[in-house]
Design an enzyme around this catalytic site. Structure first.
Site, short mmCIF file in Angstrom:
data_model
loop_
_atom_site.label_atom_id
_atom_site.label_comp_id
_atom_site.label_asym_id
_atom_site.label_seq_id
_atom_site.Cartn_x
_atom_site.Cartn_y
_atom_site.Cartn_z
N LYS A 230 -7.17 5.60 3.67
CA LYS A 230 -6.60 5.86 2.37
C LYS A 230 -6.87 5.90 0.87
O LYS A 230 -8.16 4.54 1.25
CB LYS A 230 -5.87 5.15 2.67
CG LYS A 230 -4.25 4.79 1.61
CD LYS A 230 -2.76 4.02 2.07
CE LYS A 230 -1.73 3.85 0.94
NZ LYS A 230 -0.82 3.22 1.65
N SER B 101 3.27 4.25 2.61
CA SER B 101 2.69 5.39 1.78
C SER B 101 1.82 5.50 2.26
O SER B 101 0.61 6.21 1.89
CB SER B 101 2.40 4.32 0.08
OG SER B 101 1.68 3.52 1.18
N SER C 241 4.39 -0.44 4.25
CA SER C 241 2.79 1.15 4.18
C SER C 241 2.68 1.37 5.55
O SER C 241 1.73 2.58 5.43
CB SER C 241 2.20 1.17 3.40
OG SER C 241 3.45 1.47 2.03
N1 LIG Z 1 2.67 -0.64 -0.43
C1 LIG Z 1 3.98 -0.46 0.97
O1 LIG Z 1 3.58 -1.25 1.53
C2 LIG Z 1 5.16 0.29 -0.27
C3 LIG Z 1 6.25 -0.62 1.02
C4 LIG Z 1 8.16 0.19 0.13
N2 LIG Z 1 8.36 0.81 0.76
C5 LIG Z 1 7.40 0.16 -1.10
O2 LIG Z 1 8.41 1.10 -1.31
O3 LIG Z 1 7.45 -0.55 -1.54
#
Ligand SMILES: NC(=O)CC[C@H](N)C(=O)O
Length: 428
Positions: A54, A130, A153
């Protein structure tokens, strides 16, 4: 060059123009550094494997832009993050870096300055986020991948893309060389096509910090594959009114629970007393913790989602509302730990829905987006280890089940995950 690397590189060349899983493909992923230091923990564990990383994790020679226009022109002077060093040491080929929501904030990759990643199961749909690029890469190219998980994420794109993803126990996988989102919740973790390959990646990046010692996760996956879950007590998180799990998701979840019971597990139903507070607490805690990184990039082209988190963080920092969120986090943690003293794992759907159509996952559908985070934020707030694994399909799209374990009990995820994977093989 391994055969796997050749195959992955040609599949990426053929299909990634459409999917957009990668933001950078290495010219020369190199011959892996295997065998030179035999005896170090992790050596050779990933021989021949191909790993995508990532793009909020530093890879020497790759951009490290975190999906943000504010880092587009960052000079590529950084070296490898510690986890990437460990990948190379374990014999893996680091094939490239993957797309993500800007600064890992989001659940669809639609906030990436490079545009969204498409779901390999249906390119009109989101791959999740993400770590959407990592999830899509695993599903489309049969590679392993690293993601990060602050509130889901890793697990959410794993569920949407039909792969395995794990948020390891806090403090067991180093985050040096990873851009912070909310440091008290951030985890770096493995994603893979199946439980056993994910276990190997997890062991390689955790090194000597793997709870229980070297190869304990692989051993747990092997034991799980033999199938017997007699004596395992699991807590099924009770469905609640208004939570709007899609019926197809619940049907797949119920079938998976029945398969666990069939293998001998005892499943008890528990409620999450502060379920209704989880998302508000999560947003308050993460937005305040995200302030230093967001403030550093402000004025250099942050997108709307990052700007809105910056605004929330500034509004809440130092307030009674933030203090209350921290207090509630303590209670959420205590509730979860109490359940995990009675039961070895908590189980729930990973996400209450299947991958939404692009444009519907984010800002355009205010109900859909928080829904994607409902089941996943608890593990980060409460400091639990958690896995999502595929359990079947609804309307032809993958559904994931989430396992949550007490900190340090990552092996239990692999034990039960592998048993469930084996029980469901061929049935979906
Ligand atoms: N980096 C993450 O785990 C994001 C989690 C969650 N979807 C957010 O928008 O914060």
């Amino acid at each position: 060059m391994s055969a796997r690397l050749d195959r992955a590189r040609s599949a990426i060349a053929e299909r990634d123009g459409e999917l957009g899983a990668f933001v950078h493909v290495a010219d020369d992923p190199g011959d892996a550094d295997s065998g030179t230091d035999l005896g170090r923990v992790g050596d050779g564990l990933l021989a021949g494997e191909v790993v995508a990383v990532k793009d909020n994790i530093a890879v020497a020679g790759a951009p490290w832009a975190c999906g943000s226009a504010s880092r587009r022109d960052l000079p590529r002077t950084h070296g490898d993050a510690e986890v990437v060093t460990r990948l190379r040491r374990a014999g893996a080929h680091v094939v490239g870096t993957t797309n993500l929501d800007e600064f890992a904030m989001g659940a669809s990759t639609e906030s990436s300055a490079w545009g969204p990643t498409r779901n390999p199961w249906d390119p009109r749909r989101t791959a999740g986020g993400s770590s959407g690029g990592s999830g899509a890469a695993v599903a489309a190219y049969d590679v392993l991948a690293l993601g990060t998980d602050t509130g889901g994420s890793i697990r959410e794109p794993a569920a949407f893309c039909g792969v395995v993803g794990v948020a390891p126990s806090p403090g067991t996988v180093p985050t040096d060389g990873v851009v912070d989102f909310a440091p008290s919740l951030d985890r770096v973790g493995p994603m893979g096509p199946d439980v056993a390959r994910t276990a190997a990646l997890h062991e390689a990046i955790a090194g000597a910090s793997v709870p229980g010692g070297p190869r304990v996760l692989a051993a747990a996956a092997e034991a799980g594959a033999r199938g017997d879950l007699t004596g395992w007590r699991l807590a099924r998180v009770a469905p609640m009114s208004g939570e709007r799990n899609d019926p197809g998701v619940l049907a797949a979840f119920d079938a998976a629970v029945a398969a666990l019971e069939d293998r001998g597990a005892e499943v008890e139903e528990v409620t999450v007393p502060r379920f209704g507070d989880l998302l508000d607490v999560y947003l308050a805690v993460t937005s305040v913790e995200a302030l230093p990184v967001l403030a550093e990039h402000e004025g250099r082209g942050l997108g709307d989602e990052a700007l809105s988190r910056l605004e929330v963080g500034r509004r809440l920092a130092g307030t009674a509302e933030h203090a209350e969120a921290l207090r509630l986090r303590g209670l959420i943690t205590a509730d979860a730990r109490e359940v995990l003293e009675r039961c070895r794992l908590m189980i729930s759907p990973t996400v209450p829905l299947v991958a939404p159509l692009l444009g519907r996952a984010g800002m355009d559908d205010p109900l859909a987006r928080p829904r994607t985070d409902w089941w996943t934020v608890e593990a980060n707030l409460a400091g639990l280890a958690a896995m999502s694994l595929p359990i079947g399909r609804s309307d032809g799209l993958p559904v994931g089940l989430q396992l949550m374990a007490a900190p340090g009990d990552d092996a239990a995820l692999y034990r039960v995950g592998a048993a469930l994977e084996g029980a469901l093989a061929g049935s979906s």
